[in-house]
Scaffold this motif. Sequence first.
Motif, PDB file in Angstrom:
ATOM      1  N   ARG A   1       1.778  -2.706  -3.726  1.00 41.08           N
ATOM      2  CA  ARG A   1       3.098  -3.258  -4.050  1.00 41.08           C
ATOM      3  C   ARG A   1       3.616  -2.713  -5.375  1.00 41.08           C
ATOM      4  N   GLN A   2       2.710  -2.522  -6.341  1.00 45.12           N
ATOM      5  CA  GLN A   2       3.122  -1.961  -7.624  1.00 45.12           C
ATOM      6  C   GLN A   2       3.587  -0.517  -7.467  1.00 45.12           C
ATOM      7  N   MET A   3       2.910   0.235  -6.640  1.00 47.32           N
ATOM      8  CA  MET A   3       3.261   1.637  -6.439  1.00 47.32           C
ATOM      9  C   MET A   3       4.593   1.798  -5.734  1.00 47.32           C
ATOM     10  N   THR A   4       4.898   0.893  -4.811  1.00 53.65           N
ATOM     11  CA  THR A   4       6.098   1.032  -3.978  1.00 53.65           C
ATOM     12  C   THR A   4       7.189   0.031  -4.348  1.00 53.65           C
ATOM     13  N   PHE A   5       6.912  -0.788  -5.367  1.00 50.33           N
ATOM     14  CA  PHE A   5       7.858  -1.825  -5.782  1.00 50.33           C
ATOM     15  C   PHE A   5       8.206  -2.766  -4.632  1.00 50.33           C
ATOM     16  N   ALA A   6       7.221  -3.026  -3.760  1.00 53.75           N
ATOM     17  CA  ALA A   6       7.445  -3.900  -2.614  1.00 53.75           C
ATOM     18  C   ALA A   6       7.377  -5.356  -3.057  1.00 53.75           C
ATOM     19  N   LYS A   7       8.282  -6.170  -2.514  1.00 53.65           N
ATOM     20  CA  LYS A   7       8.287  -7.592  -2.838  1.00 53.65           C
ATOM     21  C   LYS A   7       7.202  -8.359  -2.062  1.00 53.65           C
ATOM     22  N   HIS A   8       6.976  -7.925  -0.838  1.00 56.23           N
ATOM     23  CA  HIS A   8       6.030  -8.646   0.024  1.00 56.23           C
ATOM     24  C   HIS A   8       5.087  -7.636   0.681  1.00 56.23           C
ATOM     25  N   GLY A   9       3.977  -8.171   1.219  1.00 56.47           N
ATOM     26  CA  GLY A   9       3.048  -7.289   1.896  1.00 56.47           C
ATOM     27  C   GLY A   9       1.930  -8.060   2.579  1.00 56.47           C
ATOM     28  N   ILE A  10       1.234  -7.343   3.457  1.00 58.65           N
ATOM     29  CA  ILE A  10       0.107  -7.943   4.183  1.00 58.65           C
ATOM     30  C   ILE A  10      -0.860  -6.840   4.576  1.00 58.65           C
ATOM     31  N   ILE A  11      -2.163  -7.200   4.592  1.00 56.42           N
ATOM     32  CA  ILE A  11      -3.181  -6.246   5.033  1.00 56.42           C
ATOM     33  C   ILE A  11      -3.897  -6.839   6.237  1.00 56.42           C
ATOM     34  N   TYR A  12      -3.951  -6.055   7.316  1.00 55.66           N
ATOM     35  CA  TYR A  12      -4.722  -6.394   8.503  1.00 55.66           C
ATOM     36  C   TYR A  12      -6.071  -5.676   8.419  1.00 55.66           C
ATOM     37  N   VAL A  13      -7.122  -6.341   8.859  1.00 53.68           N
ATOM     38  CA  VAL A  13      -8.459  -5.739   8.867  1.00 53.68           C
ATOM     39  C   VAL A  13      -9.031  -5.843  10.277  1.00 53.68           C
TER      40      VAL A  13
END
Length: 541
Positions: free
Chosen positions: A38-50
């Motif tokens: 998120r810091q690299m892309t300036f994304a406000k939200h995110g999720i990781i699937y495993v």
Amino acid sequence: MRSANHSELSNALLAISQSLADRSQLTQTLDAVLTAARQMTFAKHGIIYVLDQTGQALIPSTAHHNDNVVIGHPWEPLQIDSASETDPFNFAVRNGEVVLINELYKYNGYDCEGIYQTEQALGLKSANLLAWPLIDNSKTIGLLVLLDLSVIDNETALTEFCRMAASNIRHAVWLEQYGQVIKSLSADNQALVRENAQLKKRTQKTYQGPIAESEEMLSVLSRLDKVLSLPVDVLLRGETGAGKEVIAKYIHENSNRSEQPLIVQNCAAIPEQLLESELFGHKKGSFTGADKDKIGLFEAANHGTLFLDEIGDMPMLLQAKLLRVLQERKVRPVGANREIEVNVRVIAATHCNLMQQIKDGGFRADLFYRLNVFPITLPPLRVRQADIIPLAEHFVQHTTNTLGLPQAPGLSANVRKQLLAYPYPGNVRELKNIIERSVLLSDFETITHIEFGEQIPSEVQHIEVIQTTSVPISADSLSEPPDSGDVALGLKEVVSQYERTVIIDCLNDCNWHTKRAAEQLSLPLSTLNHKIKKYDISAAG
């Protein structure tokens, strides 16, 4: 939309690499990866699937909303085989390709209905979406999803980041899976070490635990081993004298509370009006005679074990209070206005039939079921034939140590037969008393005579130390030891004179054939010769 320059990406990759190197737990690793992405892309939200262990589904493991971790998020697992081919997440995973949707709510190339519904539940409406498959060694192990991000034009840096993230996630997953296996194996190993230590203790001369060579007692100890280190209360049932206190000590000494106190209390030994104060304590002035505060046994046994013997004799009023303490693990001293938390393992014991007492109104059913979580029934000694001689020898050694004798006397063959034939209505406690009495009546070298007290059963009454059919010793010589009226003589002297008379009579009847006399007296020939010299016995009188 703002783009990150090459310098920012390089610094971010260096920081991420150092951060991930310090993490081994999966949750921490996923959170670090998503934060960095998120810091690299300036994304406000995110999720990781495993990817789960079956390899058939991707699990939404970590989600961020702005700068907060979302615990109860509505993102659903992605079933790889059953997901729509037009689903952007499924497409990225199956094809190993990055999916970027710049105008999420206007784009018609993918089926984004599931994403719309989830964002609506979260109160979001993201402008764009990036789904990047996390691949390590040509295997997809997860999916990174970023929402409301600023597009980055340095695809090389992002590719390196996702490769590094995938590798760290795979290692974290591996460590978590095998960590559980190692933890389980470690627990099994600890249990084996503890069991081995217990078995070693049982073979040592200084071992103070229960003697168990019979199948009945080995079964009891095997059942006990399952809960020795667990915070489980135990109910010991069995006849009087069966060894319930010994078992209670065994449980305590082999539990993780062994360094803490073991408090023993017989509920039948204290008057009803004092038992409550004894168990729970009292405050100064709470009743007549309470001239100072008193700590109760529950508080004294905190973090340790409290053994309540003869629980079936506890008054009904106290049974209700005990039930409350067992349920809440809090005690209120008599006269106090606040409760005290206690961490106590309770071992209760009774010789009574509690179910019958419940029917008769003498015991609370709710307390019985609370105590009866893990019941142990101790077999009576009469069904533990294999334990009788080992117990007898143990008590001989114990008495020898108490009296300070140089060595323990042995048990003659006839005495062993008598011990095995007796039914022991008083169980182990009675055997202990019998052995102590027999050691005192012996010459402290060999126990050739044994007294069972007033409860000699008919089936062992015919067993005699000396077979009278072969050695007709006079009744007077057996019933009255010589000089028994001389009160100045000590016990050992009286017994020695009695034994000398018996040996002389036996030798006379055997025409001074020492081997035959030794057989009749159930003594080794060497022992008889030693006694002949000791008592200065000769054919001349």
